[in-house]
Design an enzyme around this catalytic site. Structure first.
Site, PDB file in Angstrom:
ATOM      1  N   CYS A 203      57.102  41.717  47.917  1.00 38.65           N
ATOM      2  CA  CYS A 203      58.246  41.729  48.821  1.00 38.65           C
ATOM      3  C   CYS A 203      59.425  41.001  48.165  1.00 38.65           C
ATOM      4  CB  CYS A 203      57.879  41.062  50.142  1.00 38.65           C
ATOM      5  SG  CYS A 203      59.272  40.874  51.277  1.00 38.65           S
ATOM      6  N   CYS A 206      60.161  37.625  50.669  1.00 42.63           N
ATOM      7  CA  CYS A 206      59.273  36.452  50.756  1.00 42.63           C
ATOM      8  C   CYS A 206      58.225  36.398  49.655  1.00 42.63           C
ATOM      9  CB  CYS A 206      58.593  36.417  52.126  1.00 42.63           C
ATOM     10  SG  CYS A 206      57.311  37.669  52.348  1.00 42.63           S
ATOM     11  N   CYS A 225      56.030  44.596  54.507  1.00 43.49           N
ATOM     12  CA  CYS A 225      55.538  43.270  54.153  1.00 43.49           C
ATOM     13  C   CYS A 225      54.726  42.713  55.317  1.00 43.49           C
ATOM     14  CB  CYS A 225      56.710  42.351  53.830  1.00 43.49           C
ATOM     15  SG  CYS A 225      56.196  40.650  53.468  1.00 43.49           S
ATOM     16  N   CYS A 228      56.719  39.143  56.522  1.00 39.01           N
ATOM     17  CA  CYS A 228      58.070  39.077  57.072  1.00 39.01           C
ATOM     18  C   CYS A 228      58.480  40.452  57.589  1.00 39.01           C
ATOM     19  CB  CYS A 228      59.073  38.556  56.026  1.00 39.01           C
ATOM     20  SG  CYS A 228      59.464  39.720  54.705  1.00 39.01           S
ATOM     21  N   ASP A 352      62.859  46.134  21.178  1.00 42.81           N
ATOM     22  CA  ASP A 352      61.471  45.877  21.553  1.00 42.81           C
ATOM     23  C   ASP A 352      60.857  47.170  22.078  1.00 42.81           C
ATOM     24  OD1 ASP A 352      59.049  45.068  22.565  1.00 42.81           O
ATOM     25  OD2 ASP A 352      59.878  43.635  24.018  1.00 42.81           O
TER      26      ASP A 352
END
Length: 442
Positions: A203, A206, A225, A228, A352
């Site tokens: 999330c 949170c 979530c 929350c 990279d």
């Protein structure tokens, strides 16, 4: 000063074009050196559409361009992929008078995520669209939270813009919590569960692990979530009842409020349904018809086809684990194609290349085909394929694309090429010369 700046930049553009060069960034670089805020003047009175995000920017821009052209609107686009501030400035310069008055009604701007905050300081966009946020070129963009924060800072520079967000991407949709702009959302109602790198399953509010009712690919899906109130909203523009036909095109219903219309697109890959929905959200915001989108067939380097003597070459851009996984899902369903993997590590690619290890190639293991690698990191690519049990038939060390074309021509067989950015751009010149087609800036 503005007159001299624009005149100088236009002269540079003309000289470069006479030399057969793209002239996509240098005129803008010179103009910005001479007058750093030149975009303030050039963009005045233009209806600006900014499209950013990790994957799908170029195709979404091309879709919007196709609609504006079909509907007879006056516009320009930085279609060459010059998506940093110098490229944006060059596009405005080409399309304005020597006094800085733009000749076009709309500007469609593909914006690099890192450059977007700088670009946004000088533009007053009507619409900003964020396609998605995935991990991409760690040495350039950093982690995805950095990309998210960068995009948010740019949007906050344009408080009057309507922001189109991918509701299925938790990171992208979390932007709605961080800005005061009007929001329009787009997404897909489907449960594909396509395997690809999962960049973020937590999330964004949170940091609890998200729960998915359905999933399209990676972190895109119907999430909520458990700790929350953060959850996926039902999208304003939504693709439903999707049918893939031989994975060459899609049929689905596009829902917008109480309106539900049948759509058929000649674009492979479920990610292109997202691009279609994003473009539709932009057009709906501007009260422009989406009907012409059905006839769109692709953007350069993205599902672009070249035709040889009795065979075809399909060019696909791959530049991060999620995009690579999606292309592999698509290619794994195809038969009768040779496969070429082209990998460079130039600055524009990200030096990279460890991201190739975050993609699984197991779906290709049993395919009876010739595998070939080419590019500055062709041996790295061949090694990665070997770890998934795939033997490479030929390795071309470096960017000898004439040798690649000769190899393809000898086999007289349909070929799919999965190439990262600079390898795609560099080989494409040779393909245009051999097979015909437009230069990238045209």
């Amino acid at each position: 000063m503005v007159f001299i700046t624009i005149l100088t930049a236009k002269l540079i553009f003309k000289i470069l074009r006479l030399l057969g060069l793209g002239a996509t960034t240098l005129p803008g670089k010179v103009a910005l050196k001479m007058k750093y805020n030149i975009l303030n003047k050039l963009s005045r009175g233009v209806k600006i559409i900014c499209i950013t995000g990790t994957n799908g920017k170029t195709t979404t821009c091309a879709l919007v361009e196709h609609a504006l052209k079909s509907e007879g609107y006056s516009y320009f686009i930085n279609k060459s992929g010059a998506n940093m501030i110098s490229g944006v400035a060059s596009s405005f310069i080409v399309n304005c008078s020597v006094f800085g008055n733009c000749k076009k009604e709309y500007a469609i701007l593909e914006c690099d995520e890192n450059s977007f905050p700088e670009i946004s300081r000088y533009l007053d966009a009507r619409v900003v669209a964020v396609t998605n946020i995935f991990r991409d070129q760690l040495d350039r963009y950093g982690e995805i939270q950095t990309t998210l924060n960068t995009i948010v800072s740019a949007i906050n520079n344009m408080p009057d813009a309507v922001v189109a967000l991918n509701a299925d991407c938790p990171l992208t949709y979390s932007i709605s919590e961080k800005c005061d702009n009007d929001i329009i959302t787009f997404g897909i109602n489907a449960d594909y569960k396509l395997k690809s790198a999962d960049d973020n399953r937590f999330c964004p509010v949170c940091k609890s692990e998200l729960i998915y009712k359905s999933r399209v690919y990676a972190q895109l899906g119907n999430y909520h979530c458990p700790k929350c109130a953060f959850k996926r909203v039902y999208p304003d523009i939504c693709a439903e009842d999707i049918v893939s036909l031989d994975d060459g095109y899609f049929e689905f219903f596009l829902r917008y409020g109480s309106e539900r219309r049948f759509k058929s697109i000649s674009l492979a890959g479920i990610y292109n349904v997202y691009n279609f929905c994003c473009a539709s959200a932009i057009l709906k915001t501007l009260s422009i018809s989406t009907n012409s989108l059905d006839s769109f067939t692709g953007a350069f380097g993205r599902m672009e086809k070249f035709f040889g003597d009795g065979y075809e070459v399909l060019l696909l851009l791959v530049k991060n684990p999620v995009g690579f996984s999606n292309c592999i899902n698509f290619v794994s369903k195809m038969n009768g194609y040779n496969l070429v993997f082209a990998l460079n590590d130039n600055e524009a690619d990200g030096v990279d290349v460890s991201w190739i290890w975050d993609t699984s190639f197991l779906k290709l293991k049993e395919k009876k085909t010739h595998f070939l690698t080419i590019g500055k990191r062709s041996f790295d690519m061949a090694l990665r394929l070997k770890y998934d049990g795939i033997s490479v038939y030929e390795i071309i060390d470096g960017e000898d694309y004439e040798k690649l074309i000769s190899s393809i021509n000898e086999k007289k067989k349909n070929t799919v090429i999965l190439a990262n950015y600079t390898s795609m751009m560099n080989m494409r010149r040779h393909f245009v010369s051999r097979f015909g087609g437009k230069e990238f800036w045209e």
